[in-house]
Design a protein around this motif. Sequence first.
Motif, PDB file in Angstrom:
ATOM      1  N   TRP A  19       0.840  -1.186   0.000  1.00 54.04           N
ATOM      2  CA  TRP A  19       0.000   0.000   0.000  1.00 54.04           C
ATOM      3  C   TRP A  19       0.878   1.239   0.000  1.00 54.04           C
ATOM      4  O   TRP A  19       1.840   1.333   0.778  1.00 54.04           O
TER       5      TRP A  19
ATOM      6  N   ARG B 156       0.508   5.751  -0.494  1.00 54.80           N
ATOM      7  CA  ARG B 156      -0.457   6.836  -0.437  1.00 54.80           C
ATOM      8  C   ARG B 156       0.162   8.116  -0.980  1.00 54.80           C
ATOM      9  O   ARG B 156       1.368   8.312  -0.940  1.00 54.80           O
TER      10      ARG B 156
ATOM     11  N   TYR C   6      -5.068   6.350  -1.439  1.00 54.32           N
ATOM     12  CA  TYR C   6      -4.339   5.127  -1.129  1.00 54.32           C
ATOM     13  C   TYR C   6      -4.351   4.192  -2.328  1.00 54.32           C
ATOM     14  O   TYR C   6      -5.400   3.910  -2.903  1.00 54.32           O
TER      15      TYR C   6
END
Length: 127
Positions: free
Chosen positions: A36, A38, A94
């Motif tokens: 992940w 962002r 995200y």
Amino acid sequence: QVHVVESGGGLVQAGGSLRLSCAASGRTFSSYAMGWFRQAPGKEREFVTAISWSSGSTYYADSVKGRFTISRDNAKNTVYLQMNSLKPEDTAVYYCAAGTTVRGIATLKATFGYDYWGQGTQVTVSS
């Protein structure tokens, strides 16, 4: 090729929680890692967390340690990001990513280590 789709973003108050999902389809069996990242307005995309698919080892940015948890569902080729104790500075788009050529921790935490990206999901934390 691999298709990656994120979901679960939204608007929450500081201190609240959100759970993001990332579903991968296609040839995901050889994926080395999923992560992940962002990106806030005017800022560069930054590493949040990642998981090694083979070992299950997890890695976190210092800013989210103790608050965020990454997990996986092997049968569904899905990873989750549980976000607790959210802060306004967590506000960003995200992105989930799959890296089939990631080798080592350095590339695991870098955008160039990933070759498939989702469309992004907005997370907004109000104060």
